[in-house]
Design an enzyme around this catalytic site. Structure first.
Site, PDB file in Angstrom:
ATOM      1  N   ASP A 247       0.942  -1.221  -0.058  1.00 39.21           N
ATOM      2  CA  ASP A 247      -0.042  -0.024  -0.070  1.00 39.21           C
ATOM      3  C   ASP A 247       0.885   1.306   0.144  1.00 39.21           C
ATOM      4  OD1 ASP A 247      -2.265  -1.687   0.079  1.00 39.21           O
ATOM      5  OD2 ASP A 247      -2.131  -1.764   2.258  1.00 39.21           O
TER       6      ASP A 247
ATOM      7  N   LYS B  30       1.884   2.006  -5.079  1.00 38.28           N
ATOM      8  CA  LYS B  30       2.386   1.378  -6.437  1.00 38.28           C
ATOM      9  C   LYS B  30       1.794   1.678  -7.535  1.00 38.28           C
ATOM     10  CE  LYS B  30       2.627  -2.489  -4.473  1.00 38.28           C
ATOM     11  NZ  LYS B  30       2.201  -2.166  -3.089  1.00 38.28           N
TER      12      LYS B  30
ATOM     13  N   GLY C 135      -4.754  -4.309  -3.923  1.00 34.46           N
ATOM     14  CA  GLY C 135      -5.615  -3.105  -4.099  1.00 34.46           C
ATOM     15  C   GLY C 135      -4.605  -1.739  -4.404  1.00 34.46           C
ATOM     16  N   HIS C 136      -4.671  -1.453  -5.846  1.00 37.76           N
ATOM     17  CA  HIS C 136      -3.882  -0.600  -6.351  1.00 37.76           C
ATOM     18  C   HIS C 136      -5.229   0.534  -6.727  1.00 37.76           C
ATOM     19  CE1 HIS C 136      -0.537  -3.158  -7.183  1.00 37.76           C
ATOM     20  NE2 HIS C 136      -0.910  -3.187  -5.960  1.00 37.76           N
TER      21      HIS C 136
HETATM   22  P1  GDP Z   1      -0.639   0.449  -3.555  1.00 42.67           P
HETATM   23  O1  GDP Z   1      -1.328  -0.970  -2.980  1.00 42.67           O
HETATM   24  O2  GDP Z   1       0.704   0.550  -3.454  1.00 42.67           O
HETATM   25  O3  GDP Z   1      -1.036   0.698  -4.917  1.00 42.67           O
HETATM   26  O4  GDP Z   1      -1.307   1.429  -2.796  1.00 42.67           O
HETATM   27  P2  GDP Z   1      -2.808   1.741  -2.221  1.00 42.67           P
HETATM   28  O5  GDP Z   1      -3.613   2.136  -3.500  1.00 42.67           O
HETATM   29  O6  GDP Z   1      -3.359   0.530  -1.816  1.00 42.67           O
HETATM   30  O7  GDP Z   1      -2.863   2.960  -1.273  1.00 42.67           O
HETATM   31  C1  GDP Z   1      -2.194   4.069  -1.319  1.00 42.67           C
HETATM   32  C2  GDP Z   1      -3.381   5.102  -1.468  1.00 42.67           C
HETATM   33  O8  GDP Z   1      -2.791   6.486  -1.152  1.00 42.67           O
HETATM   34  C3  GDP Z   1      -4.281   5.211  -2.474  1.00 42.67           C
HETATM   35  O9  GDP Z   1      -5.305   5.603  -1.799  1.00 42.67           O
HETATM   36  C4  GDP Z   1      -3.539   6.329  -3.187  1.00 42.67           C
HETATM   37  O10 GDP Z   1      -4.679   6.888  -4.042  1.00 42.67           O
HETATM   38  C5  GDP Z   1      -3.028   7.392  -2.203  1.00 42.67           C
HETATM   39  N1  GDP Z   1      -1.916   7.885  -2.752  1.00 42.67           N
HETATM   40  C6  GDP Z   1      -0.878   7.536  -3.476  1.00 42.67           C
HETATM   41  N2  GDP Z   1       0.267   8.724  -3.691  1.00 42.67           N
HETATM   42  C7  GDP Z   1      -0.338   9.553  -2.650  1.00 42.67           C
HETATM   43  C8  GDP Z   1       0.329  10.809  -2.236  1.00 42.67           C
HETATM   44  O11 GDP Z   1       1.415  11.132  -2.894  1.00 42.67           O
HETATM   45  N3  GDP Z   1      -0.440  11.812  -1.552  1.00 42.67           N
HETATM   46  C9  GDP Z   1      -1.875  11.383  -1.002  1.00 42.67           C
HETATM   47  N4  GDP Z   1      -2.407  12.051  -0.440  1.00 42.67           N
HETATM   48  N5  GDP Z   1      -2.204  10.028  -1.450  1.00 42.67           N
HETATM   49  C10 GDP Z   1      -1.562   9.127  -2.316  1.00 42.67           C
HETATM   50  P1  IMO Z   2      -0.810  -4.239  -2.315  1.00 48.28           P
HETATM   51  O1  IMO Z   2      -0.601  -4.611  -3.564  1.00 48.28           O
HETATM   52  C1  IMO Z   2      -1.013  -4.607   2.037  1.00 48.28           C
HETATM   53  C2  IMO Z   2      -1.257  -8.439   3.670  1.00 48.28           C
HETATM   54  C3  IMO Z   2      -2.433  -8.960   4.312  1.00 48.28           C
HETATM   55  C4  IMO Z   2      -2.022  -9.957   5.404  1.00 48.28           C
HETATM   56  C5  IMO Z   2      -0.613 -10.762   4.475  1.00 48.28           C
HETATM   57  C6  IMO Z   2      -1.328 -12.129   3.713  1.00 48.28           C
HETATM   58  O2  IMO Z   2      -2.177  -3.380  -2.165  1.00 48.28           O
HETATM   59  O3  IMO Z   2       0.006  -3.337  -1.574  1.00 48.28           O
HETATM   60  P2  IMO Z   2      -2.600 -12.790   1.854  1.00 48.28           P
HETATM   61  O4  IMO Z   2      -4.292 -12.465   1.539  1.00 48.28           O
HETATM   62  O5  IMO Z   2      -1.942 -12.156   0.709  1.00 48.28           O
HETATM   63  O6  IMO Z   2      -2.300 -14.138   1.945  1.00 48.28           O
HETATM   64  O7  IMO Z   2      -2.397 -12.003   3.217  1.00 48.28           O
HETATM   65  O8  IMO Z   2      -0.483  -9.805   3.468  1.00 48.28           O
HETATM   66  N1  IMO Z   2      -1.300  -8.121   2.479  1.00 48.28           N
HETATM   67  C7  IMO Z   2      -1.073  -6.547   1.976  1.00 48.28           C
HETATM   68  N2  IMO Z   2      -0.870  -5.702   2.691  1.00 48.28           N
HETATM   69  N3  IMO Z   2      -1.159  -4.436   0.677  1.00 48.28           N
HETATM   70  C8  IMO Z   2      -1.290  -5.487  -0.134  1.00 48.28           C
HETATM   71  O9  IMO Z   2      -1.269  -5.361  -1.406  1.00 48.28           O
HETATM   72  C9  IMO Z   2      -1.531  -6.903   0.522  1.00 48.28           C
HETATM   73  N4  IMO Z   2      -1.808  -8.013   0.008  1.00 48.28           N
HETATM   74  C10 IMO Z   2      -1.459  -8.772   1.049  1.00 48.28           C
HETATM   75  O10 IMO Z   2      -2.909  -7.747   4.873  1.00 48.28           O
HETATM   76  O11 IMO Z   2      -1.274  -9.367   6.459  1.00 48.28           O
HETATM   77 MG    MG Z   3      -2.862  -1.614  -2.037  1.00 51.60          MG
END
Ligand code: GDP
Ligand code: IMO
Ligand code: MG
Length: 427
Positions: free
Chosen positions: A13, A16, A40-41
């Site tokens: 999270d 990416k 979840g991206h």
């Molecule tokens: P990922 O799993 O690595 O793709 O990250 P997620 O999408 O799960 O979580 C990142 C969250 O931060 C998302 O809601 C993005 O829209 C948000 N985000 C990403 N970069 C920034 C930033 O520079 N500032 C803010 N405020 N939000 C960001």
């Molecule tokens: P993104 O791509 C954050 C965590 C789960 C749990 C552990 C194992 O959005 O960064 P799983 O279902 O993979 O067997 O769970 O890994 N986890 C994540 N945490 N971001 C993710 O993906 C994750 N995918 C799995 O919360 O601790």
């Molecule tokens: Mg994510």
């Protein structure tokens, strides 16, 4: 021509999806190489928010080829929902392809995931419940069903019959619960196979052809370094390798073809699920970061645990992934904090530790050693050049880059595509 791998340098999270979407502007192809719909991206483009779980974050550009590699585990039901959702919002999926070697998440994988978590009780991992671990388990134990099987009725029948027999014995004998009806699952998955057959193509061939033609390629990691099955905080990890080296295995390209590796890290750090977290903030500052940063899981909605930026972890991620650059996200979330702490090392039973420990028992007892810096105020979301940032924000970035041992290429000051500062061009 350049090939860039984007990985998570923390516990997932990190942003990416946003970084991939931003960089995809200059690439012709985006490839997912591991993980599944545990990811979840979130991508925000032109004010519209998209939550992607399986589909590469290059999909918002109609002309880019988006590939799902053999290293991914794909839940067809989720995939179909995701493509239908995108199509409903006017996003074309005509340039999307899935490797025939990609393993398929079956309904019994989701059930095993839930049963295993229940049996672990207090020692639960806190998985996303998407069947990821059990699907990878079947892959390694050579009982998995691949996309090539899903789209071939005979192969599907043969492999599914054996799997259902084995899983039903497990459900009745070990978990004490009901199993699955072969015909019902077969008929459902046969239809999924028919729907998805047009997407299947040899991802390794497509990727290597693109490399030979001198295209710019982006490999999009899911999860993060500390969730890696080998290098993460085992057993509180996922069941794949989110680290950069896995881009080669999970897409079918050789290591000599990778040019650059970018580690995405938040300006602080978060974690979902269980397991030790040295810089976790259990106080008002943690709440501030969670609320202001909207730190609630994209996949499960769970609140994310928040803490200070940890340079022990950053140096570890730099070493394991061979990071060329960092992309620091969510700097804007830290605006308004009076004092900011940076973890420079750990203290373990009075002893100083600078390298990330291998065992959870040690990590759980590590106390972070901090240095403090003054925070900054004012809205930084409009900044597009490093010089436009408040001096304390610049000092903070320079310090974490120095302590992490990696230069910064990108800085995020908001979720939107344009809320990005470029310090180094990657293509
Ligand atoms: P990922 O799993 O690595 O793709 O990250 P997620 O999408 O799960 O979580 C990142 C969250 O931060 C998302 O809601 C993005 O829209 C948000 N985000 C990403 N970069 C920034 C930033 O520079 N500032 C803010 N405020 N939000 C960001
Ligand atoms: P993104 O791509 C954050 C965590 C789960 C749990 C552990 C194992 O959005 O960064 P799983 O279902 O993979 O067997 O769970 O890994 N986890 C994540 N945490 N971001 C993710 O993906 C994750 N995918 C799995 O919360 O601790
Ligand atoms: Mg994510």
């Amino acid at each position: 021509m350049s090939t860039v791998v984007v990985i998570g340098a923390q516990w997932g999270d990190e942003g990416k999806g946003k970084v991939t979407d931003f960089l995809a502007g200059d690439a012709q192809m985006v490839v997912r190489y591991q993980g599944g719909n545990n990811a979840g991206h979130t991508v925000v483009a032109d004010g519209k928010e998209f939550k992607l779980h399986l589909i590469p974050s290059g999909i918002l550009y109609p002309e880019k080829l988006c590939l799902i590699g053999n290293g991914v585990v794909l839940d067809p039901e989720v995939f179909i929902r995701e493509i239908d959702g995108l199509a409903g919002r006017g996003i074309s999926v005509k340039n999307l392809r899935i490797s025939p070697r990609t393993h398929v998440i079956m309904p019994y994988h989701r059930k095993v995931d839930a049963c295993d978590e229940e049996r672990r009780g207090a020692g639960k991992i806190g998985t996303t419940g998407r069947g990821i671990g059990p699907a990878y388990t079947d892959k390694v134990s050579r009982t998995g069903i691949r996309m090539a099987d899903l789209v071939d009725p005979e192969s599907l029948a043969e492999r599914l019959r054996a799997s259902i027999r084995e899983k039903n014995e497990l459900f009745s004998g070990v978990y004490g619960t009901g199993g699955f009806d072969y015909d019902e699952v077969y008929n459902t998955y046969l239809k999924f196979g028919q729907r998805l057959s047009g997407f299947v193509a040899d991802v390794s061939v497509l990727t290597n052809d693109a490399i030979r033609e001198g295209r710019n390629i982006l490999f999009e990691g899911a999860q993060g370094t500390l969730l890696d099955i080998d290098h993460g905080t085992y057993p509180y990890v996922t069941s794949s390798n989110p680290v950069a080296a896995a881009a080669c295995l999970g897409a079918g390209v050789g290591p000599t073809k990778i040019n650059k590796v970018v580690g995405v890290a938040k300006a602080y750090i978060t974690r979902v699920g269980e397991g030790p977290f040295p810089t976790e903030l259990m106080d008002g500052t943690g709440d501030y970061l969670r609320e202001k940063g909207c730190e609630f899981g994209t996949t499960t909605g769970r609140p994310r645990r928040c803490g200070w930026y940890d340079t022990v972890i950053a140096r570890y991620a730099a070493r394991i992934n061979g990071l060329d650059y960092l992309a620091i996200t969510k700097l804007d979330v830290m605006t308004g904090l009076e004092v900011i702490k940076i973890c420079t090392g750990y203290s373990y039973k009075g002893e100083s530790i600078t390298e990330f420990p291998a065992t959870l028992r040690v990590l759980a007892e590590c106390k972070p050693v901090y240095e403090e810096m003054p925070g900054w105020t004012g809205d930084i979301t409009g900044a597009r050049n490093f010089d436009e940032l408040p001096v304390n924000a610049r000092n903070y970035l320079n310090r974490i880059s120095h302590l992490s041992g990696v230069p910064i290429a990108l800085i995020g000051v908001g979720p939107g595509r344009e809320e990005t500062m470029v310090l180094e061009k990657l293509y």
